[in-house]
Design an enzyme around this catalytic site. Sequence first.
Site, short mmCIF file in Angstrom:
data_model
loop_
_atom_site.label_atom_id
_atom_site.label_comp_id
_atom_site.label_asym_id
_atom_site.label_seq_id
_atom_site.Cartn_x
_atom_site.Cartn_y
_atom_site.Cartn_z
N CYS A 225 -1.70 -2.66 -6.72
CA CYS A 225 -0.54 -1.78 -6.54
C CYS A 225 -0.14 -1.69 -5.08
CB CYS A 225 -0.84 -0.39 -7.09
SG CYS A 225 -2.28 0.40 -6.34
N HIS B 202 -8.89 -11.35 8.29
CA HIS B 202 -8.07 -10.48 7.44
C HIS B 202 -8.69 -10.32 6.06
CE1 HIS B 202 -4.56 -8.60 5.65
NE2 HIS B 202 -4.60 -9.51 4.69
#
Length: 434
Positions: free
Chosen positions: A50, A97
């Site tokens: 989400c 990352h």
Amino acid sequence: MTLIAFGINHNTAPVEVREAVAFAPEQMQQALESVRQNAKVREAAILSTCNRTEIYAELDGTDCVALLEWLAQFHQTDAARLTSCHYSYVGLEAARHMMKVASGLDSLVLGEPQILGQMKSAYAVANDAGSLGSQLHATFHKVFSIAKRVRSETAIGENPVSVAYAAVSLAQQIFSDLKKDTAMLIGAGETIELVARHLSQQGLKKIIVANRTLVNAVELAKQFDGEAILLADIPEHLHRADIVISSTASQLPILGKGAVEAALKKRRHKPMFMVDIAVPRDIEAQVAELSDVYLYTVDDLRDVIDENMRSREQAAKIAEEIIEEGVNSFAEDLRAQDAVATVKVFRQSMEELRDVELAKAQRLLQSGADPQEVLQQFARNLTNKIMHKPTQQLKKASIAGDYDLIASMHRLFELDIAGGENSAPRDIDKSENS
């Protein structure tokens, strides 16, 4: 081949953009096949939650435009819509990352634990789809290893930092086994839904949802196999609840001291745990005066949350150090892979030279030549051929003043030149001017 991490997340794009490029589970197989065909990537995995959509890929170059265009085309949205809100990381930055994401350092809620499971699921789906190669396999395993260290060596995910989660955590402290308990949730908004989800994950026995609008209560309750009632029915059912958590938009209290006293009598004064998350409050303050009630307000939870957030921020600093160690280790692994590839090519070229000279020697032996002379010629020819290219390159390096290459030769072959020196030749011009 270059490692790329490309995507958008809650920091770069509003929810309407994130929704537009989210992948449903049933789309993943098609998407992984499509991105490899249309964006021309060698390996790929897709993480879609989400709060983020990210593509991890191995490319021939570092240009991510093809990934952006593919993402827009697959979801039939305007590429210009994504141009200002996407990001991309290359090489070691991509690995860094991915480690931060898996460790919860890049999450909306710092340290949230679900993201690691979501990334592992993305890896498993890509693996089943056959879209992973050796590089992404190795990268994911390193990422998971570092994320595991962050979880085990820091307290980044131990303490709740959301109102809903904090409320459930307090309930667990009072009721050691929620599998035996019933919770009444007053309201049907987002916070109550999160509370219901957390309680359900802890194996709560029963959920009762009370709301002003029965339809909304039913809709929420059925997600958790619960029961729905109207606010007016609370006094009739309150005695069944071991846990009461309330979050409505009511301007007046919904639950008064008298109703709670009546429920306690029916419960034979078995303790009740209550959390009032609402502002204005849903539960009268006087309820806290009852000896068998543990009543917490949103301010009580905020104190817990603020303290826990500070704890997570301190843990995040340690996590960053662990991640840097992971990036350095990942870089060493890549360099080791380069060395292995170089050794493989070098060995192959030497074996080719050997096979050519060995064939010559075998032919001479078959023709009746003296074996001793054949061996000497074989050794001489093989040595000359092995030495030829390095000798040519060293001569060129010497003429060009490339003493680094010459020094590398000394280290590589552990050469001991005249006088026992192992350094590059002296810079004659500089010596004469000194």
